[in-house]
Design a protein around this motif. Structure first.
Motif, PDB file in Angstrom:
ATOM      1  N   SER A  68       0.830  -1.208   0.000  1.00 23.08           N
ATOM      2  CA  SER A  68       0.000   0.000   0.000  1.00 23.08           C
ATOM      3  C   SER A  68       0.860   1.252   0.000  1.00 23.08           C
ATOM      4  CB  SER A  68      -0.904   0.022   1.229  1.00 23.08           C
ATOM      5  OG  SER A  68      -1.770  -1.079   1.235  1.00 23.08           O
ATOM      6  N   VAL A  69       0.297   2.309  -0.577  1.00 24.82           N
ATOM      7  CA  VAL A  69       0.957   3.615  -0.585  1.00 24.82           C
ATOM      8  C   VAL A  69      -0.022   4.667  -0.100  1.00 24.82           C
ATOM      9  CG1 VAL A  69       2.554   3.060  -2.458  1.00 24.82           C
ATOM     10  CG2 VAL A  69       0.341   4.051  -3.005  1.00 24.82           C
ATOM     11  N   ILE A  70       0.537   5.761   0.392  1.00 18.75           N
ATOM     12  CA  ILE A  70      -0.260   6.921   0.783  1.00 18.75           C
ATOM     13  C   ILE A  70       0.019   7.994  -0.256  1.00 18.75           C
ATOM     14  CG2 ILE A  70      -0.596   8.695   2.536  1.00 18.75           C
ATOM     15  CD1 ILE A  70       0.450   6.527   4.557  1.00 18.75           C
ATOM     16  N   ILE A  71      -1.039   8.579  -0.785  1.00 18.30           N
ATOM     17  CA  ILE A  71      -0.864   9.577  -1.843  1.00 18.30           C
ATOM     18  C   ILE A  71      -1.618  10.859  -1.504  1.00 18.30           C
ATOM     19  CG2 ILE A  71      -0.524   7.842  -3.651  1.00 18.30           C
ATOM     20  CD1 ILE A  71      -3.414   8.422  -4.562  1.00 18.30           C
ATOM     21  N   LYS A  72      -1.155  11.946  -2.121  1.00 20.93           N
ATOM     22  CA  LYS A  72      -1.836  13.235  -1.994  1.00 20.93           C
ATOM     23  C   LYS A  72      -1.586  14.005  -3.280  1.00 20.93           C
ATOM     24  CE  LYS A  72      -2.321  17.308   0.847  1.00 20.93           C
ATOM     25  NZ  LYS A  72      -2.314  17.751   2.222  1.00 20.93           N
ATOM     26  N   LEU A  73      -2.625  14.587  -3.818  1.00 21.31           N
ATOM     27  CA  LEU A  73      -2.507  15.420  -5.008  1.00 21.31           C
ATOM     28  C   LEU A  73      -2.252  16.855  -4.544  1.00 21.31           C
ATOM     29  CD1 LEU A  73      -2.699  15.184  -8.094  1.00 21.31           C
ATOM     30  CD2 LEU A  73      -5.100  15.793  -7.902  1.00 21.31           C
ATOM     31  N   LEU A  74      -1.103  17.409  -4.918  1.00 23.94           N
ATOM     32  CA  LEU A  74      -0.717  18.745  -4.454  1.00 23.94           C
ATOM     33  C   LEU A  74      -1.521  19.836  -5.156  1.00 23.94           C
ATOM     34  CD1 LEU A  74       3.166  18.561  -4.210  1.00 23.94           C
ATOM     35  CD2 LEU A  74       1.487  18.390  -2.383  1.00 23.94           C
ATOM     36  N   GLY A  75      -2.082  20.737  -4.357  1.00 25.07           N
ATOM     37  CA  GLY A  75      -2.737  21.915  -4.907  1.00 25.07           C
ATOM     38  C   GLY A  75      -4.110  21.700  -5.492  1.00 25.07           C
ATOM     39  N   LYS A  76      -4.682  20.527  -5.326  1.00 20.26           N
ATOM     40  CA  LYS A  76      -6.000  20.257  -5.911  1.00 20.26           C
ATOM     41  C   LYS A  76      -6.735  19.238  -5.059  1.00 20.26           C
ATOM     42  CE  LYS A  76      -8.817  20.627  -9.503  1.00 20.26           C
ATOM     43  NZ  LYS A  76      -9.485  21.860  -9.808  1.00 20.26           N
ATOM     44  N   ARG A  77      -7.977  19.541  -4.747  1.00 21.17           N
ATOM     45  CA  ARG A  77      -8.821  18.588  -4.022  1.00 21.17           C
ATOM     46  C   ARG A  77      -9.642  17.819  -5.042  1.00 21.17           C
ATOM     47  NH1 ARG A  77     -11.420  20.821   1.373  1.00 21.17           N
ATOM     48  NH2 ARG A  77     -11.371  18.595   1.678  1.00 21.17           N
ATOM     49  N   VAL A  78      -9.610  16.512  -4.948  1.00 21.82           N
ATOM     50  CA  VAL A  78     -10.378  15.667  -5.867  1.00 21.82           C
ATOM     51  C   VAL A  78     -11.135  14.622  -5.067  1.00 21.82           C
ATOM     52  CG1 VAL A  78      -8.835  15.993  -7.833  1.00 21.82           C
ATOM     53  CG2 VAL A  78      -8.421  14.123  -6.258  1.00 21.82           C
ATOM     54  N   GLY A  79     -12.182  14.111  -5.677  1.00 18.43           N
ATOM     55  CA  GLY A  79     -12.971  13.072  -5.056  1.00 18.43           C
ATOM     56  C   GLY A  79     -12.394  11.696  -5.338  1.00 18.43           C
ATOM     57  N   LEU A  80     -12.884  10.728  -4.612  1.00 18.72           N
ATOM     58  CA  LEU A  80     -12.403   9.354  -4.710  1.00 18.72           C
ATOM     59  C   LEU A  80     -12.597   8.773  -6.107  1.00 18.72           C
ATOM     60  CD1 LEU A  80     -11.281   6.966  -2.969  1.00 18.72           C
ATOM     61  CD2 LEU A  80     -13.640   6.277  -2.677  1.00 18.72           C
ATOM     62  N   CYS A  81     -13.768   8.943  -6.687  1.00 16.68           N
ATOM     63  CA  CYS A  81     -14.037   8.374  -8.017  1.00 16.68           C
ATOM     64  C   CYS A  81     -13.156   9.007  -9.094  1.00 16.68           C
ATOM     65  CB  CYS A  81     -15.512   8.532  -8.384  1.00 16.68           C
ATOM     66  SG  CYS A  81     -16.605   7.551  -7.353  1.00 16.68           S
TER      67      CYS A  81
END
Length: 173
Positions: A68-81
């Motif tokens: 497993s990995v932990i991820i984060k999109l920098l500078g943008k909020r996005v939904g799960l889908c």
């Protein structure tokens, strides 16, 4: 005894290394009873109690999250889908990929195929809708509310840069 107190993603203490080594080879480097060795989680708030988790139980609980990995999109909020569609497009996993929404715009991605897990770290940098995707290995004491991003590796392309400005050594980085 292994103590865990508000670990951050950039921490790399000897205790983390010891736990990671034990998780990867399934070995333990301790003598004595399992009741004496283990992990104490101290969240240092008056409402939380210290919790003792024996080392064998911790290793058993961590096993399903190995790929497993932990991820984060920098500078943008996005939904799960939306994120799932974007990750399937850029990673094209061979096996199943499960995504769990965590707090503070972090997501946990669990791969059924270990080669997909390896590919995520060998490839990159990853971008979704022109925003960098920060990828880090899963660890048992990840707290999204306390995580701080201090460094991010990025790929910079400067078209037309004269050869005189190219630096082949990494000493200046």
């Amino acid at each position: 005894m292994l103590g865990v107190k508000g670990l951050r993603s950039e921490s790399s203490s000897e205790e983390d290394d010891e736990l990671s080594a034990q998780e990867s080879d399934g070995e333990t480097n301790h003598s004595g009873d399992d009741d004496e060795e283990g992990v104490y989680v101290d969240r240092t708030t008056p409402l939380c109690q210290k919790i003792h988790v024996p080392l064998k139980e911790l290793q058993s609980a961590c096993k399903p999250w190995k790929n497993s990995v932990i991820i984060k999109l920098l500078g943008k909020r996005v939904g799960l889908c939306f994120l799932q569609l974007g990750l399937e497009k850029i990673w094209n996993p061979l096996g199943d990929m499960e995504i769990i929404d965590l707090e503070c715009d972090y997501f946990l991605v669990r791969f059924s195929n270990p080669s997909d897990y390896d590919m995520v770290f060998q490839g990159g940098p990853w971008m979704i809708i022109r925003h960098y995707l920060v990828v880090q290995r899963w660890k048992p004491c990840f707290f999204p509310l306390e995580d701080e991003l201090k460094r991010v590796a990025v790929w910079v392309r400067i078209p037309g840069l004269p050869l005189a400005y190219w630096e082949l050594s990494r000493e200046n980085y």
